[in-house]
Design a protein around this motif. Structure first.
Motif, PDB file in Angstrom:
ATOM      1  N   ALA A   1       7.693 -34.559  28.885  1.00 13.77           N
ATOM      2  CA  ALA A   1       9.098 -34.972  28.880  1.00 13.77           C
ATOM      3  C   ALA A   1       9.235 -36.492  28.974  1.00 13.77           C
ATOM      4  N   GLY A   2       8.227 -37.155  29.498  1.00 17.09           N
ATOM      5  CA  GLY A   2       8.255 -38.601  29.612  1.00 17.09           C
ATOM      6  C   GLY A   2       7.816 -39.345  28.355  1.00 17.09           C
TER       7      GLY A   2
ATOM      8  N   THR B   1       7.978 -40.437  24.302  1.00 19.16           N
ATOM      9  CA  THR B   1       9.096 -40.799  23.437  1.00 19.16           C
ATOM     10  C   THR B   1       9.603 -39.564  22.699  1.00 19.16           C
ATOM     11  N   LYS B   2      10.875 -39.571  22.376  1.00 18.46           N
ATOM     12  CA  LYS B   2      11.466 -38.438  21.636  1.00 18.46           C
ATOM     13  C   LYS B   2      10.770 -38.260  20.286  1.00 18.46           C
ATOM     14  N   LYS B   3      10.391 -39.358  19.667  1.00 18.85           N
ATOM     15  CA  LYS B   3       9.706 -39.306  18.376  1.00 18.85           C
ATOM     16  C   LYS B   3       8.369 -38.574  18.509  1.00 18.85           C
ATOM     17  N   LEU B   4       7.603 -38.894  19.547  1.00 15.09           N
ATOM     18  CA  LEU B   4       6.315 -38.238  19.772  1.00 15.09           C
ATOM     19  C   LEU B   4       6.514 -36.768  20.143  1.00 15.09           C
ATOM     20  N   GLN B   5       7.511 -36.491  20.967  1.00 14.80           N
ATOM     21  CA  GLN B   5       7.792 -35.106  21.345  1.00 14.80           C
ATOM     22  C   GLN B   5       8.141 -34.273  20.128  1.00 14.80           C
ATOM     23  N   ALA B   6       8.902 -34.843  19.192  1.00 17.70           N
ATOM     24  CA  ALA B   6       9.343 -34.127  18.002  1.00 17.70           C
ATOM     25  C   ALA B   6       8.179 -33.749  17.095  1.00 17.70           C
ATOM     26  N   LYS B   7       7.094 -34.506  17.164  1.00 24.37           N
ATOM     27  CA  LYS B   7       5.918 -34.226  16.337  1.00 24.37           C
ATOM     28  C   LYS B   7       5.062 -33.073  16.880  1.00 24.37           C
ATOM     29  N   MET B   8       5.286 -32.728  18.139  1.00 24.18           N
ATOM     30  CA  MET B   8       4.472 -31.696  18.789  1.00 24.18           C
ATOM     31  C   MET B   8       5.092 -30.319  18.629  1.00 24.18           C
ATOM     32  N   PRO B   9       4.248 -29.303  18.519  1.00 24.97           N
ATOM     33  CA  PRO B   9       4.797 -27.945  18.490  1.00 24.97           C
ATOM     34  C   PRO B   9       5.413 -27.603  19.850  1.00 24.97           C
ATOM     35  N   PRO B  10       6.385 -26.702  19.863  1.00 26.38           N
ATOM     36  CA  PRO B  10       7.017 -26.329  21.143  1.00 26.38           C
ATOM     37  C   PRO B  10       6.031 -25.598  22.044  1.00 26.38           C
ATOM     38  N   ARG B  11       6.292 -25.687  23.349  1.00 23.25           N
ATOM     39  CA  ARG B  11       5.470 -24.952  24.315  1.00 23.25           C
ATOM     40  C   ARG B  11       6.028 -23.550  24.427  1.00 23.25           C
ATOM     41  N   ASN B  12       5.159 -22.574  24.358  1.00 13.23           N
ATOM     42  CA  ASN B  12       5.583 -21.162  24.462  1.00 13.23           C
ATOM     43  C   ASN B  12       5.775 -20.738  25.878  1.00 13.23           C
TER      44      ASN B  12
ATOM     45  N   VAL C   1       3.759 -27.212  35.067  1.00 17.33           N
ATOM     46  CA  VAL C   1       4.794 -28.156  35.515  1.00 17.33           C
ATOM     47  C   VAL C   1       4.335 -29.589  35.245  1.00 17.33           C
ATOM     48  N   SER C   2       3.086 -29.885  35.567  1.00 18.61           N
ATOM     49  CA  SER C   2       2.554 -31.224  35.340  1.00 18.61           C
ATOM     50  C   SER C   2       2.594 -31.572  33.856  1.00 18.61           C
ATOM     51  N   TYR C   3       2.165 -30.644  33.017  1.00 21.53           N
ATOM     52  CA  TYR C   3       2.218 -30.856  31.569  1.00 21.53           C
ATOM     53  C   TYR C   3       3.658 -31.135  31.124  1.00 21.53           C
TER      54      TYR C   3
ATOM     55  N   LYS D   1      -1.156 -39.499  27.817  1.00 22.83           N
ATOM     56  CA  LYS D   1      -0.831 -39.581  29.245  1.00 22.83           C
ATOM     57  C   LYS D   1      -1.446 -38.392  29.984  1.00 22.83           C
ATOM     58  N   MET D   2      -2.104 -38.665  31.098  1.00 24.49           N
ATOM     59  CA  MET D   2      -2.805 -37.623  31.839  1.00 24.49           C
ATOM     60  C   MET D   2      -1.846 -36.704  32.599  1.00 24.49           C
ATOM     61  N   PHE D   3      -2.144 -35.382  32.531  1.00 24.50           N
ATOM     62  CA  PHE D   3      -1.371 -34.419  33.309  1.00 24.50           C
ATOM     63  C   PHE D   3      -2.250 -33.589  34.243  1.00 24.50           C
ATOM     64  N   ALA D   4      -3.564 -33.625  34.072  1.00 27.62           N
ATOM     65  CA  ALA D   4      -4.483 -32.896  34.956  1.00 27.62           C
ATOM     66  C   ALA D   4      -5.844 -33.570  34.924  1.00 27.62           C
ATOM     67  N   CYS D   5      -6.534 -33.556  36.058  1.00 28.67           N
ATOM     68  CA  CYS D   5      -7.857 -34.163  36.121  1.00 28.67           C
ATOM     69  C   CYS D   5      -8.735 -33.410  37.113  1.00 28.67           C
ATOM     70  N   ILE D   6      -9.925 -33.083  36.657  1.00 27.63           N
ATOM     71  CA  ILE D   6     -10.933 -32.453  37.518  1.00 27.63           C
ATOM     72  C   ILE D   6     -12.042 -33.482  37.697  1.00 27.63           C
ATOM     73  N   GLY D   7     -12.331 -33.820  38.931  1.00 30.16           N
ATOM     74  CA  GLY D   7     -13.357 -34.822  39.215  1.00 30.16           C
ATOM     75  C   GLY D   7     -14.759 -34.250  39.172  1.00 30.16           C
TER      76      GLY D   7
END
Length: 114
Positions: free
Chosen positions: A100-101, A103-114, A93-95, A34-40
């Motif tokens: 946060a949107g 799935t919980k399963k996908l979020q759990a696989k990712m390292p925490p944000r510092n 904030v965008s990230y 899912k996109m959180f930032a885009c530079i054209g």
């Protein structure tokens, strides 16, 4: 701030991946697909997601950015020559909103944000 600096900031977010889904040299940053930032290709700024249409409008009214072309009204386009701390904050904030949107399963696989 430059395109390279924004790309460096985005690359540090856990699970962030760079793609060019539209072709032609867009830098689209995604987390969990899912996109959180885009530079054209015009390289005038970076478009980021906000939590609501109202927040985006408030930021536009405050002169922080403008409506992001081709995106939903909850997105805002921040100029590259804008305040660096504001750009960093809005990228984070965008990230966080997009992550946060996921799935919980996908979020759990990712390292925490510092």
């Amino acid at each position: 701030m430059s395109r390279e600096t924004i790309n460096t900031i985005c690359a540090k977010f856990p699970g962030a991946q760079l793609s060019d889904p539209f072709g032609g040299g867009h830098d689209a940053w995604k987390v969990g697909g899912k996109m959180f930032a885009c530079i054209g290709t015009a390289n005038t700024g970076v478009s980021v997601k906000t939590d609501s249409v109202e927040t985006a409008q408030m930021l536009i009214d405050a002169g922080i950015g403008v409506k992001a072309p081709y995106f939903h009204r909850s997105w805002i386009h921040l100029p590259l020559d804008g305040d660096e701390e504001e750009l960093r904050h809005r990228l984070g904030v965008s990230y966080d909103i997009v992550r946060a949107g996921l799935t919980k399963k996908l979020q759990a696989k990712m390292p925490p944000r510092n």
